[in-house]
Design a protein around this motif. Sequence first.
Motif, PDB file in Angstrom:
ATOM      1  N   ILE A 101     -20.768 -18.937 -64.421  1.00  0.00           N
ATOM      2  CA  ILE A 101     -21.657 -18.747 -63.274  1.00  0.00           C
ATOM      3  C   ILE A 101     -21.228 -20.278 -62.419  1.00  0.00           C
ATOM      4  CG2 ILE A 101     -23.911 -19.406 -62.590  1.00  0.00           C
ATOM      5  CD1 ILE A 101     -24.964 -17.695 -65.038  1.00  0.00           C
ATOM      6  N   ALA A 113     -24.162 -19.589 -57.973  1.00  0.00           N
ATOM      7  CA  ALA A 113     -25.666 -19.798 -57.990  1.00  0.00           C
ATOM      8  C   ALA A 113     -26.269 -19.852 -56.583  1.00  0.00           C
ATOM      9  CB  ALA A 113     -25.793 -21.101 -58.586  1.00  0.00           C
ATOM     10  N   LYS A 154     -25.655 -26.465 -64.908  1.00  0.00           N
ATOM     11  CA  LYS A 154     -25.803 -25.359 -65.902  1.00  0.00           C
ATOM     12  C   LYS A 154     -26.473 -26.042 -67.072  1.00  0.00           C
ATOM     13  CE  LYS A 154     -23.521 -22.522 -69.124  1.00  0.00           C
ATOM     14  NZ  LYS A 154     -22.166 -21.826 -69.572  1.00  0.00           N
ATOM     15  N   SER A 160     -28.972 -22.973 -64.098  1.00  0.00           N
ATOM     16  CA  SER A 160     -28.743 -21.682 -64.726  1.00  0.00           C
ATOM     17  C   SER A 160     -28.832 -22.082 -66.179  1.00  0.00           C
ATOM     18  CB  SER A 160     -27.302 -21.289 -64.520  1.00  0.00           C
ATOM     19  OG  SER A 160     -26.005 -22.081 -65.167  1.00  0.00           O
ATOM     20  N   HIS A 166     -27.942 -17.261 -68.121  1.00  0.00           N
ATOM     21  CA  HIS A 166     -27.722 -16.554 -67.027  1.00  0.00           C
ATOM     22  C   HIS A 166     -29.044 -15.999 -66.069  1.00  0.00           C
ATOM     23  CE1 HIS A 166     -23.453 -14.843 -67.448  1.00  0.00           C
ATOM     24  NE2 HIS A 166     -23.606 -15.973 -68.278  1.00  0.00           N
ATOM     25  N   PHE A 190     -31.540 -18.064 -63.310  1.00  0.00           N
ATOM     26  CA  PHE A 190     -31.761 -19.375 -62.442  1.00  0.00           C
ATOM     27  C   PHE A 190     -33.000 -19.744 -62.388  1.00  0.00           C
ATOM     28  CE2 PHE A 190     -28.101 -16.579 -61.163  1.00  0.00           C
ATOM     29  CZ  PHE A 190     -26.945 -17.577 -61.121  1.00  0.00           C
TER      30      PHE A 190
END
Length: 206
Positions: A57, A62, A110, A140, A143, A145
């Motif tokens: 990701i 994103a 992340k 994130s 997986h 958001f």
Amino acid sequence: MSNEGIILELFSRVKSLEEKVLVLENRLNNAGDEEEGNDIPISGSTTNQENDSQEKITRSVARQHVIDRLNETNKDITALKGNKAKGSGVVIQSKSNPDKELKAKFYYSKSHLEHVSSWHTVSNKDITNDDIDLHIFTVSYNHEFYTFFFTSVELMDFIRGKRSDNSDLYHFYFQFRNGRYVEVRDQEYNVTKYFDRWTLVSDLLK
């Protein structure tokens, strides 16, 4: 500062070095999609096994999620990727009046802890930039958001309780604790009201 805050602080210093390398890599691999300022793709430190089994990701992934969600939630607007000429990460235009638009700065991080947790840096020049109407922070985790929306006025007011570093940057640590979303870099603030405000853009364009 709590032990978790100290860990995040140390991690932020390591990540700043990683980001310098990522900037160079992204300029080579994505020459047509360079980003400005602090908005650097953060893929995190993953093992080879994780890389093989999970899609990475990136900031672009994103941001596209945010654009898609904005368009799905607000039928009266068109959200699209910004460019250097626009000076922003996401542009939101009114369908009834295409000349009426919002410019949003986009930040991505992340989570590296066992719960929703992020680290973002925001420059003072972006906070005080009159051309930026909205600041969008996306995290994130597993997986999924998690997105926070601040108008420029709200963010300006929010940083009154924060300290900038020697580079005139403000650091934001968004986390989920005890059933609510908080920002904990300098002290703990409840930021639940800024979470998932997907229809905010329609309200601002009225």
